[in-house]
Design a protein around this motif. Structure first.
Motif, PDB file in Angstrom:
ATOM      1  N   THR A 130       0.849  -1.201  -0.106  1.00 50.32           N
ATOM      2  CA  THR A 130      -0.059  -0.099   0.120  1.00 50.32           C
ATOM      3  C   THR A 130       0.754   1.324   0.009  1.00 50.32           C
ATOM      4  O   THR A 130       0.453   2.413  -0.464  1.00 50.32           O
ATOM      5  CB  THR A 130      -1.041  -0.051   1.197  1.00 50.32           C
ATOM      6  OG1 THR A 130      -0.136  -0.101   2.246  1.00 50.32           O
ATOM      7  CG2 THR A 130      -2.156  -1.077   1.052  1.00 50.32           C
ATOM      8  N   ALA A 133       1.861   1.885  -3.493  1.00 52.89           N
ATOM      9  CA  ALA A 133       0.601   2.193  -4.361  1.00 52.89           C
ATOM     10  C   ALA A 133       0.269   3.782  -4.110  1.00 52.89           C
ATOM     11  O   ALA A 133      -0.045   4.398  -4.930  1.00 52.89           O
ATOM     12  CB  ALA A 133      -0.755   1.561  -3.851  1.00 52.89           C
ATOM     13  N   SER A 134       0.490   4.342  -2.513  1.00 54.01           N
ATOM     14  CA  SER A 134       0.224   5.696  -2.595  1.00 54.01           C
ATOM     15  C   SER A 134       1.487   6.533  -3.100  1.00 54.01           C
ATOM     16  O   SER A 134       1.113   7.688  -3.642  1.00 54.01           O
ATOM     17  CB  SER A 134       0.360   6.150  -1.128  1.00 54.01           C
ATOM     18  OG  SER A 134      -0.450   5.509  -0.347  1.00 54.01           O
ATOM     19  N   GLN A 135       2.708   6.025  -3.220  1.00 55.31           N
ATOM     20  CA  GLN A 135       3.938   6.612  -3.858  1.00 55.31           C
ATOM     21  C   GLN A 135       3.532   6.614  -5.437  1.00 55.31           C
ATOM     22  O   GLN A 135       3.824   7.735  -6.112  1.00 55.31           O
ATOM     23  CB  GLN A 135       5.171   5.912  -3.685  1.00 55.31           C
ATOM     24  CG  GLN A 135       6.295   6.581  -4.093  1.00 55.31           C
ATOM     25  CD  GLN A 135       6.781   8.032  -3.450  1.00 55.31           C
ATOM     26  OE1 GLN A 135       6.130   8.114  -2.439  1.00 55.31           O
ATOM     27  NE2 GLN A 135       7.510   8.923  -4.096  1.00 55.31           N
ATOM     28  N   ARG A 137       0.789   6.731  -6.883  1.00 55.06           N
ATOM     29  CA  ARG A 137      -0.371   7.847  -7.258  1.00 55.06           C
ATOM     30  C   ARG A 137       0.211   9.203  -7.129  1.00 55.06           C
ATOM     31  O   ARG A 137      -0.336   9.900  -8.004  1.00 55.06           O
ATOM     32  CB  ARG A 137      -1.410   7.507  -6.215  1.00 55.06           C
ATOM     33  CG  ARG A 137      -2.245   6.177  -6.319  1.00 55.06           C
ATOM     34  CD  ARG A 137      -3.404   6.130  -5.434  1.00 55.06           C
ATOM     35  NE  ARG A 137      -4.015   4.904  -5.260  1.00 55.06           N
ATOM     36  CZ  ARG A 137      -3.821   3.826  -4.580  1.00 55.06           C
ATOM     37  NH1 ARG A 137      -3.492   4.252  -3.477  1.00 55.06           N
ATOM     38  NH2 ARG A 137      -4.359   2.722  -4.781  1.00 55.06           N
ATOM     39  N   THR A 138       1.113   9.368  -6.438  1.00 52.13           N
ATOM     40  CA  THR A 138       1.538  10.884  -6.310  1.00 52.13           C
ATOM     41  C   THR A 138       2.569  10.977  -7.519  1.00 52.13           C
ATOM     42  O   THR A 138       2.568  12.048  -8.042  1.00 52.13           O
ATOM     43  CB  THR A 138       2.598  11.103  -5.039  1.00 52.13           C
ATOM     44  OG1 THR A 138       3.542  10.237  -5.001  1.00 52.13           O
ATOM     45  CG2 THR A 138       1.532  10.920  -3.894  1.00 52.13           C
ATOM     46  N   GLN A 140       1.959   9.867 -10.569  1.00 50.66           N
ATOM     47  CA  GLN A 140       1.128   9.402 -11.697  1.00 50.66           C
ATOM     48  C   GLN A 140       1.589  10.440 -12.909  1.00 50.66           C
ATOM     49  O   GLN A 140       1.744   9.792 -14.136  1.00 50.66           O
ATOM     50  CB  GLN A 140      -0.368   9.745 -11.243  1.00 50.66           C
ATOM     51  CG  GLN A 140      -1.042   9.189 -12.417  1.00 50.66           C
ATOM     52  CD  GLN A 140      -2.671   8.985 -11.934  1.00 50.66           C
ATOM     53  OE1 GLN A 140      -3.033   9.440 -10.613  1.00 50.66           O
ATOM     54  NE2 GLN A 140      -3.625   8.454 -12.678  1.00 50.66           N
ATOM     55  N   LYS A 158      -4.977   7.129 -18.909  1.00 55.01           N
ATOM     56  CA  LYS A 158      -5.286   7.051 -17.501  1.00 55.01           C
ATOM     57  C   LYS A 158      -4.536   6.148 -16.801  1.00 55.01           C
ATOM     58  O   LYS A 158      -4.358   4.893 -17.318  1.00 55.01           O
ATOM     59  CB  LYS A 158      -6.712   6.915 -17.425  1.00 55.01           C
ATOM     60  CG  LYS A 158      -7.432   7.004 -16.001  1.00 55.01           C
ATOM     61  CD  LYS A 158      -8.780   6.623 -15.803  1.00 55.01           C
ATOM     62  CE  LYS A 158      -9.560   6.537 -14.387  1.00 55.01           C
ATOM     63  NZ  LYS A 158     -10.696   6.322 -14.119  1.00 55.01           N
ATOM     64  N   THR A 160      -4.314   3.992 -13.399  1.00 50.90           N
ATOM     65  CA  THR A 160      -4.983   3.115 -12.213  1.00 50.90           C
ATOM     66  C   THR A 160      -4.283   2.569 -11.240  1.00 50.90           C
ATOM     67  O   THR A 160      -3.570   1.479 -11.780  1.00 50.90           O
ATOM     68  CB  THR A 160      -6.601   2.405 -12.413  1.00 50.90           C
ATOM     69  OG1 THR A 160      -7.036   3.175 -13.364  1.00 50.90           O
ATOM     70  CG2 THR A 160      -7.195   1.993 -11.096  1.00 50.90           C
ATOM     71  N   VAL A 161      -3.768   2.864 -10.337  1.00 52.02           N
ATOM     72  CA  VAL A 161      -2.803   2.047  -9.325  1.00 52.02           C
ATOM     73  C   VAL A 161      -3.625   1.405  -8.244  1.00 52.02           C
ATOM     74  O   VAL A 161      -4.396   1.965  -7.416  1.00 52.02           O
ATOM     75  CB  VAL A 161      -1.935   3.024  -8.618  1.00 52.02           C
ATOM     76  CG1 VAL A 161      -0.686   2.548  -7.623  1.00 52.02           C
ATOM     77  CG2 VAL A 161      -1.199   3.824  -9.687  1.00 52.02           C
ATOM     78  N   ARG A 162      -3.353  -0.043  -7.920  1.00 54.39           N
ATOM     79  CA  ARG A 162      -4.119  -0.695  -7.055  1.00 54.39           C
ATOM     80  C   ARG A 162      -3.014  -1.264  -6.095  1.00 54.39           C
ATOM     81  O   ARG A 162      -1.827  -1.466  -6.472  1.00 54.39           O
ATOM     82  CB  ARG A 162      -4.889  -1.931  -7.668  1.00 54.39           C
ATOM     83  CG  ARG A 162      -5.913  -1.311  -8.588  1.00 54.39           C
ATOM     84  CD  ARG A 162      -6.779  -2.437  -9.135  1.00 54.39           C
ATOM     85  NE  ARG A 162      -7.695  -2.045 -10.098  1.00 54.39           N
ATOM     86  CZ  ARG A 162      -8.465  -2.709 -10.913  1.00 54.39           C
ATOM     87  NH1 ARG A 162      -7.959  -3.859 -11.073  1.00 54.39           N
ATOM     88  NH2 ARG A 162      -9.363  -2.063 -11.472  1.00 54.39           N
TER      89      ARG A 162
END
Length: 186
Positions: A130, A133-135, A137-138, A140, A158, A160-162
């Motif tokens: 997780t 995943a947060s990293q 998203r930043t 992106q 687009k 999408t990070v899971r």
């Protein structure tokens, strides 16, 4: 053949060789074409029956210095033409993103995240934790810019990070509603 003394046997003198053999084959091919009803001229069989013929002076009989359809083509241009004609452009672009993931985003990101799918311009990436995943998203916008520079603009629109796939905690027939276990799994 030679008898050793440089003279030929009478059988060898009658057998056609080289140009004579080619002439005989051409005459046989023309005769066969006439029987089928194909008009045969100096240029060969006419591809369009009944079509008005262009005067010989206006027809090009050689390739010349300019590009021509009859010129040899590179394999890359033939493959690109096949991809365009069959409509495989999106699939090829998706394969390029998924296949070149390590070189597109860099080794650091590729070690901690893997692409899952690319459908309709949306790239789905699975992170190993997780926190990653947060990293991602930043990062992106930077990731999308790297991919666009590597395979072209508009391929991935687009991202999408899971996070990681959590194990199922359901065992048996009955389950209790609630928030469940809380862990980052990595």
């Amino acid at each position: 053949m030679d008898g050793g003394d440089g003279r030929r046997s009478p059988d060898d003198a009658e057998a056609p060789r080289g140009v004579d053999l080619a002439r005989r084959a051409l005459e046989q091919a023309r005769a066969a074409a006439k029987e089928r009803g194909v008009a045969v001229g100096r240029g060969g069989a006419s591809p369009r029956r009944g079509a008005p013929r262009t005067p010989r002076s206006s027809r090009r009989r050689w390739s010349g210095p300019g590009a021509d359809d009859r010129d040899p083509q590179t394999f890359a241009s033939l493959a690109a033409g096949l991809v365009r004609s069959r409509g495989w452009s999106e699939e090829i672009a998706a394969g390029a993103v998924l296949g070149r993931w390590n070189s597109l985003v860099g080794a650091d990101i590729a070690d901690h995240a893997q692409p899952e799918s690319l459908v309709g311009g949306e790239l789905v990436v699975r992170a190993e934790s997780t926190a990653w995943a947060s990293q991602l998203r930043t990062l992106q916008r930077q990731i999308l810019a790297k991919i666009a520079a590597g395979v072209g603009h508009g391929v991935v629109t687009k991202l999408t990070v899971r996070g990681p796939a959590a194990p199922s905690w359901k065992h048996g027939e009955r389950t209790v509603r609630g928030r469940g276990p809380r862990d980052t799994y990595g």
